[in-house]
Design an enzyme around this catalytic site. Structure first.
Site, PDB file in Angstrom:
ATOM      1  N   PRO A  77      19.295  12.828  25.342  1.00 13.26           N
ATOM      2  CA  PRO A  77      18.531  14.030  25.676  1.00 13.26           C
ATOM      3  C   PRO A  77      17.186  13.595  26.274  1.00 13.26           C
ATOM      4  O   PRO A  77      16.535  12.706  25.729  1.00 13.26           O
ATOM      5  CB  PRO A  77      18.350  14.740  24.329  1.00 13.26           C
ATOM      6  CG  PRO A  77      18.656  13.742  23.280  1.00 13.26           C
ATOM      7  CD  PRO A  77      19.436  12.618  23.901  1.00 13.26           C
ATOM      8  N   GLY A  83      13.486   8.029  23.851  1.00 16.13           N
ATOM      9  CA  GLY A  83      13.312   6.839  24.681  1.00 16.13           C
ATOM     10  C   GLY A  83      14.063   6.855  26.001  1.00 16.13           C
ATOM     11  O   GLY A  83      14.441   5.798  26.500  1.00 16.13           O
ATOM     12  N   SER A  84      14.259   8.046  26.596  1.00  9.90           N
ATOM     13  CA  SER A  84      14.974   8.053  27.882  1.00  9.90           C
ATOM     14  C   SER A  84      14.177   7.304  28.954  1.00  9.90           C
ATOM     15  O   SER A  84      14.752   6.549  29.741  1.00  9.90           O
ATOM     16  CB  SER A  84      15.307   9.480  28.330  1.00  9.90           C
ATOM     17  OG  SER A  84      14.149  10.273  28.402  1.00  9.90           O
ATOM     18  N   SER A  85      12.859   7.470  28.981  1.00 12.35           N
ATOM     19  CA  SER A  85      12.089   6.769  30.020  1.00 12.35           C
ATOM     20  C   SER A  85      12.052   5.261  29.736  1.00 12.35           C
ATOM     21  O   SER A  85      12.130   4.450  30.659  1.00 12.35           O
ATOM     22  CB  SER A  85      10.672   7.329  30.147  1.00 12.35           C
ATOM     23  OG  SER A  85       9.871   6.941  29.059  1.00 12.35           O
ATOM     24  N   ASP A 128       9.094   2.025  22.015  1.00 15.30           N
ATOM     25  CA  ASP A 128      10.325   2.490  22.677  1.00 15.30           C
ATOM     26  C   ASP A 128      10.973   1.396  23.513  1.00 15.30           C
ATOM     27  O   ASP A 128      12.167   1.116  23.382  1.00 15.30           O
ATOM     28  CB  ASP A 128      10.019   3.668  23.614  1.00 15.30           C
ATOM     29  CG  ASP A 128       9.744   4.954  22.881  1.00 15.30           C
ATOM     30  OD1 ASP A 128       9.386   4.888  21.696  1.00 15.30           O
ATOM     31  OD2 ASP A 128       9.872   6.022  23.510  1.00 15.30           O
TER      32      ASP A 128
HETATM   33  O1  PMV Z   1       6.748   9.872  21.416  1.00 18.59           O
HETATM   34  P1  PMV Z   1       7.822   9.510  20.428  1.00 18.59           P
HETATM   35  O2  PMV Z   1       8.601  10.687  20.020  1.00 18.59           O
HETATM   36  O3  PMV Z   1       8.649   8.354  20.854  1.00 18.59           O
HETATM   37  O4  PMV Z   1       7.108   9.041  19.073  1.00 18.59           O
HETATM   38  C1  PMV Z   1       5.773   8.723  18.951  1.00 18.59           C
HETATM   39  C2  PMV Z   1       5.537   8.012  17.645  1.00 18.59           C
HETATM   40  C3  PMV Z   1       4.109   8.164  17.131  1.00 18.59           C
HETATM   41  O5  PMV Z   1       4.019   7.355  15.972  1.00 18.59           O
HETATM   42  C4  PMV Z   1       3.826   9.601  16.754  1.00 18.59           C
HETATM   43  C5  PMV Z   1       3.066   7.713  18.155  1.00 18.59           C
HETATM   44  C6  PMV Z   1       3.065   6.224  18.496  1.00 18.59           C
HETATM   45  O6  PMV Z   1       2.461   5.864  19.538  1.00 18.59           O
HETATM   46  O7  PMV Z   1       3.591   5.403  17.737  1.00 18.59           O
END
Ligand code: PMV
Length: 286
Positions: A77, A83-85, A128
């Site tokens: 999604p 982590g799509s990007s 990510d």
């Molecule tokens: O943006 P996401 O959904 O991949 O998650 C961010 C995770 C946080 O801990 C809220 C922010 C971060 O930079 O680690």
């Protein structure tokens, strides 16, 4: 020419990771695949599941300026904190490595991945694309190299809230609620340390996920829709469930060692987009 890379879920430790605690994240068995076909003229985007005006900058930063038509497919999604990007960035870097005739090791992918992820996210923590490049489970601490983590593959049902949270705004909201929520952030960090020893136990991990969700509610990043999805998961066989990522939207992950059939049926009956995936997926599953 083709390359692909997986998306990720944060298993435990979102938000507390911003304050120096460790977090656990793992790649999922859903990926982004980039195909290049020789085509005269400037390199162009032929078709894409990811629609984003920053995409062309990412292509220009990685691929030859001339000679290729690019197709981007993903079964993740998009824009839901999975982590799509980052998976797109790692797939593009694997292609760039082929053009440059180099073997892309983790250090190279992680360093170059930052430049691409900054195009999409401004100032990413790096978790990510680290997970996407490593393909497995990792322990992540701000400013440190991510550590691979042994984790028995588990079945997870992902429930999509149907909207995206704004990570920067949610992180700023948590910062504004400190120091009152400090004990909750500390406990989120503690849960990570406890879970590292019980990742092969779906009951213990599920319990930690349940507590983490309650703490994420407490620090103000959940929504009524996310809470409903967590309740639905628990009512239909999950050993634990929580929002995953920044919150405010995005997805809920539900640990379903039995394969999640009952939960998937319940989600379908309510029109909630949901799918089963393996966590962590390994490079061997490509
Ligand atoms: O943006 P996401 O959904 O991949 O998650 C961010 C995770 C946080 O801990 C809220 C922010 C971060 O930079 O680690």
């Amino acid at each position: 020419m083709r390359a692909s890379a997986p998306g990720k879920l944060i298993v435990l430790g979102e938000h507390s990771v911003v304050y120096g605690h460790r977090a656990i994240a793992a790649s999922v068995s859903r990926r982004t695949t980039v195909d290049l076909t020789a085509s005269p003229g400037p390199t162009r985007l032929a078709d894409s599941d990811i629609v984003d005006d920053r995409l062309l900058r990412a292509l220009r930063a990685t691929l030859p300026a001339e000679g290729w038509a690019v197709s981007i497919r993903t079964d993740l999604p998009v824009g839901r904190g999975m982590g799509s990007s980052a998976s797109l960035s790692i797939a593009l870097l694997r292609l760039r490595a082929r053009f440059e005739g180099i073997e892309p090791d983790f250090a190279w992918l992680h360093a170059e991945g930052f430049a691409l992820e900054r195009i999409f996210h401004g100032d990413p923590s790096g978790i990510d694309h680290a997970v996407s490049a490593l393909e497995g489970a990792v322990v992540y601490q701000r400013g440190e190299a991510p550590q691979p983590l042994a984790m028995t593959p588990m079945k997870v049902v992902v429930l999509d809230s149907g909207s995206a949270g704004n990570t920067a705004e949610l992180v700023a909201g948590v910062a504004a609620r400190r120091p009152g929520i400090e004990p909750a952030l500390d406990r989120l960090g503690e849960l990570v340390e406890l879970a590292i020893g019980s990742l092969d136990d779906p009951l213990a991990l599920g319990e930690a996920m349940d507590e983490a969700h309650a703490l994420l509610v407490q620090i103000g990043v959940s929504t009524p829709i996310l809470d409903d999805l967590v309740a639905l998961a628990r009512d239909h066989g999950a050993t634990g469930a929580k929002l995953s990522g920044a919150g405010g939207g995005g997805v809920v992950m539900a640990l379903c060692p039995d394969g999640g059939i009952e939960l998937l049926r319940a989600a379908e009956a309510r029109g909630i987009p949901a799918f089963l995936c393996t966590l962590p997926c390994g490079a061997s599953e490509d």
